[in-house]
Design a protein around this motif. Structure first.
Motif, PDB file in Angstrom:
ATOM      1  N   LEU A 266       3.517   2.139  -7.965  1.00 32.95           N
ATOM      2  CA  LEU A 266       3.737   3.577  -8.154  1.00 32.95           C
ATOM      3  C   LEU A 266       4.729   3.858  -9.273  1.00 32.95           C
ATOM      4  N   GLY A 267       5.701   2.975  -9.487  1.00 33.78           N
ATOM      5  CA  GLY A 267       6.629   3.153 -10.606  1.00 33.78           C
ATOM      6  C   GLY A 267       5.928   3.036 -11.937  1.00 33.78           C
ATOM      7  N   THR A 268       5.003   2.083 -12.038  1.00 32.31           N
ATOM      8  CA  THR A 268       4.229   1.936 -13.267  1.00 32.31           C
ATOM      9  C   THR A 268       3.305   3.130 -13.464  1.00 32.31           C
ATOM     10  N   ALA A 269       2.720   3.627 -12.378  1.00 35.98           N
ATOM     11  CA  ALA A 269       1.866   4.818 -12.486  1.00 35.98           C
ATOM     12  C   ALA A 269       2.679   6.047 -12.901  1.00 35.98           C
ATOM     13  N   GLY A 270       3.875   6.199 -12.352  1.00 37.74           N
ATOM     14  CA  GLY A 270       4.738   7.314 -12.757  1.00 37.74           C
ATOM     15  C   GLY A 270       5.177   7.203 -14.203  1.00 37.74           C
ATOM     16  N   PHE A 271       5.481   5.991 -14.641  1.00 40.65           N
ATOM     17  CA  PHE A 271       5.847   5.775 -16.040  1.00 40.65           C
ATOM     18  C   PHE A 271       4.672   6.084 -16.963  1.00 40.65           C
ATOM     19  N   ALA A 272       3.474   5.655 -16.577  1.00 45.93           N
ATOM     20  CA  ALA A 272       2.288   5.940 -17.394  1.00 45.93           C
ATOM     21  C   ALA A 272       2.044   7.441 -17.473  1.00 45.93           C
ATOM     22  N   THR A 273       2.269   8.151 -16.373  1.00 40.53           N
ATOM     23  CA  THR A 273       2.130   9.611 -16.393  1.00 40.53           C
ATOM     24  C   THR A 273       3.123  10.231 -17.361  1.00 40.53           C
TER      25      THR A 273
ATOM     26  N   PHE B 126       1.054  15.206   4.834  1.00 43.19           N
ATOM     27  CA  PHE B 126       1.833  16.404   4.511  1.00 43.19           C
ATOM     28  C   PHE B 126       3.282  16.027   4.208  1.00 43.19           C
ATOM     29  N   ILE B 127       3.841  15.148   5.026  1.00 46.02           N
ATOM     30  CA  ILE B 127       5.213  14.685   4.797  1.00 46.02           C
ATOM     31  C   ILE B 127       5.295  13.904   3.482  1.00 46.02           C
ATOM     32  N   GLY B 128       4.237  13.152   3.154  1.00 45.55           N
ATOM     33  CA  GLY B 128       4.213  12.428   1.882  1.00 45.55           C
ATOM     34  C   GLY B 128       4.285  13.361   0.688  1.00 45.55           C
ATOM     35  N   VAL B 129       3.539  14.463   0.741  1.00 43.46           N
ATOM     36  CA  VAL B 129       3.590  15.447  -0.346  1.00 43.46           C
ATOM     37  C   VAL B 129       4.944  16.152  -0.358  1.00 43.46           C
ATOM     38  N   ALA B 130       5.471  16.479   0.823  1.00 48.56           N
ATOM     39  CA  ALA B 130       6.754  17.182   0.902  1.00 48.56           C
ATOM     40  C   ALA B 130       7.933  16.283   0.545  1.00 48.56           C
ATOM     41  N   SER B 131       7.748  14.975   0.607  1.00 47.39           N
ATOM     42  CA  SER B 131       8.862  14.085   0.291  1.00 47.39           C
ATOM     43  C   SER B 131       9.226  14.122  -1.192  1.00 47.39           C
ATOM     44  N   GLY B 132       8.296  14.521  -2.048  1.00 48.10           N
ATOM     45  CA  GLY B 132       8.595  14.651  -3.470  1.00 48.10           C
ATOM     46  C   GLY B 132       9.677  15.682  -3.744  1.00 48.10           C
ATOM     47  N   PRO B 133       9.487  16.940  -3.309  1.00 48.35           N
ATOM     48  CA  PRO B 133      10.560  17.918  -3.506  1.00 48.35           C
ATOM     49  C   PRO B 133      11.837  17.576  -2.752  1.00 48.35           C
ATOM     50  N   ILE B 134      11.719  16.897  -1.602  1.00 46.42           N
ATOM     51  CA  ILE B 134      12.921  16.482  -0.870  1.00 46.42           C
ATOM     52  C   ILE B 134      13.698  15.469  -1.698  1.00 46.42           C
ATOM     53  N   GLY B 135      13.000  14.507  -2.304  1.00 49.58           N
ATOM     54  CA  GLY B 135      13.655  13.519  -3.156  1.00 49.58           C
ATOM     55  C   GLY B 135      14.296  14.146  -4.385  1.00 49.58           C
ATOM     56  N   VAL B 136      13.620  15.110  -4.982  1.00 43.48           N
ATOM     57  CA  VAL B 136      14.184  15.796  -6.153  1.00 43.48           C
ATOM     58  C   VAL B 136      15.429  16.576  -5.752  1.00 43.48           C
TER      59      VAL B 136
ATOM     60  N   ILE C 124       5.980  17.583  -9.218  1.00 48.18           N
ATOM     61  CA  ILE C 124       4.557  17.221  -9.201  1.00 48.18           C
ATOM     62  C   ILE C 124       4.396  15.699  -9.142  1.00 48.18           C
ATOM     63  N   VAL C 125       5.128  14.983  -9.979  1.00 51.82           N
ATOM     64  CA  VAL C 125       4.987  13.525 -10.036  1.00 51.82           C
ATOM     65  C   VAL C 125       5.439  12.889  -8.728  1.00 51.82           C
ATOM     66  N   PHE C 126       6.589  13.287  -8.203  1.00 49.86           N
ATOM     67  CA  PHE C 126       7.068  12.664  -6.977  1.00 49.86           C
ATOM     68  C   PHE C 126       6.279  13.122  -5.750  1.00 49.86           C
ATOM     69  N   SER C 127       5.679  14.300  -5.785  1.00 47.75           N
ATOM     70  CA  SER C 127       4.772  14.683  -4.700  1.00 47.75           C
ATOM     71  C   SER C 127       3.532  13.799  -4.703  1.00 47.75           C
TER      72      SER C 127
END
Length: 143
Positions: free
Chosen positions: A14-21, A75-85, A111-114
């Motif tokens: 996922l880190g490589t995918a986020g970097f590629a994004t 749902f928690i997986g999608v919500a964890s992005g804004p929580i992490g930010v 968007i990326v972390f969600s």
């Protein structure tokens, strides 16, 4: 030990995918380039995703194991992005966290972390399997 190996695999993937994004968005805005610090940027992306997965995503997915709801982990997986930010802004930003700093300036990170949180929750649910806690008593004498 199995969860540590799983988390390491997800961090690299996922880190490589986020970097590629991030790289494709930068290429879209500026044009194709390869800077001298691109490998260091990839390592920074891995570190950010590692902190996100270890501190936010894995504990939330482990808490979802106690619920029988099937869509709750996603749902928690999608919500964890804004929580992490939000955690990152509260820990590392010296500015007050308001609408401008939480939404408009870091919308790309939301968007990326969600998406990373959703992909992690899908992988975690496939890895952990269903919580089949029902164990019927075997019938005595039936062969």
């Amino acid at each position: 030990m199995k969860i540590v190996v799983f988390d390491l695999e997800q961090i690299v993937l996922l880190g490589t995918a986020g970097f590629a994004t991030f790289l494709f968005v930068a290429w879209w805005q500026v044009g194709v380039f390869w800077a001298s610090d691109t490998p260091q940027t990839w390592l920074l992306a891995l570190a950010l995703v590692a902190a996100f997965i270890i501190v936010v995503a894995t504990p939330l997915q482990l808490l979802c194991r106690f619920s029988s709801a099937r869509l709750l982990p996603y749902f928690i997986g999608v919500a964890s992005g804004p929580i992490g930010v939000l955690f990152a802004l509260l820990l590392f930003s010296r500015y007050p966290v308001g609408f401008e700093w939480y939404v408009s300036r870091v919308l790309f990170f939301h968007i990326v972390f969600s998406l990373i949180g959703l992909l992690f929750s899908v992988a975690f649910q496939r890895w952990a399997g269903p919580n089949n806690s029902f164990k019927p008593n075997p019938l005595r004498g039936s062969a």
